[in-house]
Design an enzyme around this catalytic site. Structure first.
Site, PDB file in Angstrom:
ATOM      1  N   HIS A  60     -10.958 -24.682   3.035  1.00  0.00           N
ATOM      2  CA  HIS A  60     -10.206 -25.785   3.647  1.00  0.00           C
ATOM      3  C   HIS A  60      -8.840 -25.900   2.973  1.00  0.00           C
ATOM      4  CE1 HIS A  60     -10.368 -30.057   5.516  1.00  0.00           C
ATOM      5  NE2 HIS A  60      -9.130 -29.844   5.108  1.00  0.00           N
ATOM      6  N   THR A  73      -0.943 -25.728  11.851  1.00  0.00           N
ATOM      7  CA  THR A  73      -0.648 -26.218  13.201  1.00  0.00           C
ATOM      8  C   THR A  73       0.523 -25.433  13.770  1.00  0.00           C
ATOM      9  OG1 THR A  73      -1.041 -28.364  12.133  1.00  0.00           O
ATOM     10  CG2 THR A  73      -0.425 -28.399  14.465  1.00  0.00           C
ATOM     11  N   ARG A 117       3.825 -24.595  15.283  1.00  0.00           N
ATOM     12  CA  ARG A 117       4.968 -25.530  15.354  1.00  0.00           C
ATOM     13  C   ARG A 117       6.173 -24.824  15.949  1.00  0.00           C
ATOM     14  NH1 ARG A 117       7.809 -26.688  10.665  1.00  0.00           N
ATOM     15  NH2 ARG A 117       6.032 -25.841   9.534  1.00  0.00           N
ATOM     16  N   GLU A 133     -12.883 -39.401   8.024  1.00  0.00           N
ATOM     17  CA  GLU A 133     -12.026 -39.714   6.868  1.00  0.00           C
ATOM     18  C   GLU A 133     -11.857 -41.229   6.751  1.00  0.00           C
ATOM     19  OE1 GLU A 133      -8.617 -36.629   6.341  1.00  0.00           O
ATOM     20  OE2 GLU A 133      -9.255 -36.588   8.430  1.00  0.00           O
TER      21      GLU A 133
HETATM   22  P1  5GP Z   1       0.189 -27.444   8.552  1.00  0.00           P
HETATM   23  O1  5GP Z   1      -0.777 -27.570   9.692  1.00  0.00           O
HETATM   24  O2  5GP Z   1       1.579 -27.871   8.946  1.00  0.00           O
HETATM   25  O3  5GP Z   1       0.184 -26.077   7.913  1.00  0.00           O
HETATM   26  O4  5GP Z   1      -0.330 -28.404   7.379  1.00  0.00           O
HETATM   27  C1  5GP Z   1      -0.054 -29.787   7.315  1.00  0.00           C
HETATM   28  C2  5GP Z   1      -0.823 -30.559   8.379  1.00  0.00           C
HETATM   29  O5  5GP Z   1      -2.236 -30.487   8.139  1.00  0.00           O
HETATM   30  C3  5GP Z   1      -0.528 -32.063   8.368  1.00  0.00           C
HETATM   31  O6  5GP Z   1       0.613 -32.366   9.143  1.00  0.00           O
HETATM   32  C4  5GP Z   1      -1.800 -32.668   8.949  1.00  0.00           C
HETATM   33  O7  5GP Z   1      -1.770 -32.628  10.365  1.00  0.00           O
HETATM   34  C5  5GP Z   1      -2.883 -31.712   8.482  1.00  0.00           C
HETATM   35  N1  5GP Z   1      -3.566 -32.210   7.255  1.00  0.00           N
HETATM   36  C6  5GP Z   1      -3.333 -31.846   5.991  1.00  0.00           C
HETATM   37  N2  5GP Z   1      -4.161 -32.487   5.133  1.00  0.00           N
HETATM   38  C7  5GP Z   1      -4.944 -33.274   5.889  1.00  0.00           C
HETATM   39  C8  5GP Z   1      -6.028 -34.166   5.581  1.00  0.00           C
HETATM   40  O8  5GP Z   1      -6.432 -34.399   4.434  1.00  0.00           O
HETATM   41  N3  5GP Z   1      -6.606 -34.803   6.643  1.00  0.00           N
HETATM   42  C9  5GP Z   1      -6.207 -34.589   7.932  1.00  0.00           C
HETATM   43  N4  5GP Z   1      -6.848 -35.244   8.898  1.00  0.00           N
HETATM   44  N5  5GP Z   1      -5.202 -33.741   8.246  1.00  0.00           N
HETATM   45  C10 5GP Z   1      -4.574 -33.098   7.240  1.00  0.00           C
END
Ligand code: 5GP
Length: 347
Positions: free
Chosen positions: A13, A99, A101, A206
């Site tokens: 994770h 995600t 982008r 969460e």
């Molecule tokens: P990325 O997807 O841009 O590589 O990583 C950051 C994104 O992961 C954040 O904008 C958020 O959407 C998601 N994210 C990161 N940590 C958490 C967490 O602890 N809980 C949740 N629900 N989403 C997270």
């Protein structure tokens, strides 16, 4: 021996942009001429590392990482650094999630995904017997974004899985849990993803949300992130807890993240204690090692010290994570045999 320093851990994770180290953030910032003169971003970078904040403030942190990863070159550099950091910490199997982008006029979602996949391919091409890491990718849906964006990301995941089945293996639902109608808008999309062969992981519970959590548990995801407010002592209920235990779905457990975001009060009170007691499967993970200033070996150390785990119990945690991973059967066998060799070597 000190088991949490050993070399065959599994990270299941890890959000790509939350895993950027402060050094990587600074380098990316300095390399971008548009940002170099931006004092606001410069000072935000110094505040990237999180002490103890609310869940809401945790989510603001990601905007900083997103501000410096706006070109395919920056995304490649970020991915390469994050994989190197995990490898240096002894991680042998890494599932990154991110995600897709787009940045108008600069980068499309497809280019973003391609940059991450290309970097994973490059890194794995240099695997050798003494320098070895298997890396997989999950594409995330941010529940705060629109259902149209969610559908687009699922489509990207299905396409990427068809093109790179050994690398792009699943989809993840993440983002701020206060937002989005997951049951109505997102679970149906994830059913489509599952039908096309992708694994599905859900950030679940969460914050307390009885109805959503129940639907998520009934969805039978391949793994669940956090699972904090399922047990009745943490804002869940007996019914939800029973559903989780009966499903045997592995939980991704992120100790530092949960305590720093204040969704769990103390390490001693973390719901991991119930999972250990009832032998429910879990995988110790970092979540966002950059934001939370942690590493997988630190998370193992925390778990060992907080719950008084022996070396053998920590090895069992690693074996549990191998079983819960989305590695192929051959890869799982290879990781298990490395773990067994390590146990024999260290007695
Ligand atoms: P990325 O997807 O841009 O590589 O990583 C950051 C994104 O992961 C954040 O904008 C958020 O959407 C998601 N994210 C990161 N940590 C958490 C967490 O602890 N809980 C949740 N629900 N989403 C997270």
């Amino acid at each position: 021996f000190v088991c949490y320093r050993f070399r065959f851990t599994q990270e299941l994770h890890a959000h790509l942009n939350g895993s950027l180290s402060e050094d990587t953030l600074r380098d990316l910032f300095m390399e971008n001429p548009d940002l170099k003169s931006d004092e606001r971003i410069k000072s935000l970078i110094s505040s990237f590392l999180l002490k103890s904040r609310s869940l809401e403030e945790c989510f603001k942190k990601f905007e900083i990482a997103h501000a410096v990863t706006v070109t395919p070159a920056a995304v490649k550099r970020a991915t390469k650094d994050v994989i190197s950091d995990f490898a240096a910490d002894g991680v042998a199997y890494l599932e990154l999630r991110t995600t897709p982008r787009s940045v108008p006029g600069i980068m499309s979602k497809s280019e973003y995904v391609q940059a991450v996949v290309d970097t994973i391919k490059d890194v794995q091409a240099f695997n050798s017997s003494d320098k070895f890491i298997i890396v997989k990718l999950l594409l995330s849906i941010n529940r705060q974004e629109s259902p149209i964006e969610a559908e687009e990301n699922v489509r990207k995941a299905i396409e990427a899985n068809a093109a790179y089945p050994d690398i792009v293996v699943g989809v993840d639902l993440s983002g701020n849990p206060k937002y989005g109608d997951v049951v109505r808008n997102i679970l149906p999309l994830l059913t489509e993803a599952r039908k096309s062969g992708l694994k599905v992981v859900l950030h679940c519970a969460e914050i307390p949300n009885e109805n959503e959590v129940e639907e998520m548990l009934k969805f039978n995801a391949d793994r669940l992130g956090h699972g904090t407010c399922v047990h009745p002592s943490y804002g869940g209920s007996e019914k939800l807890w029973r559903l989780l235990l009966d499903s045997k779905t592995p939980l991704e457990v992120c100790l530092t993240s949960n305590v720093k975001c204040k969704t769990v009060e103390t390490y001693e009170n973390h719901h991991l204690r119930h999972l250990l007691q009832l032998q429910h499967p879990f995988a110790i993970s970092t979540d966002d090692k950059g934001v939370f200033s942690t590493s997988l070996s630190k998370e193992f150390e925390l778990a060992a010290k907080t719950f008084n785990l022996s070396s053998l119990e920590l090895c069992n945690c690693v074996a549990m994570a191998i079983n819960a991973s989305f590695a192929s059967t051959d890869e799982k066998n290879e990781l298990m045999s490395k773990l067994s060799a390590f146990k024999i070597e260290r007695g």
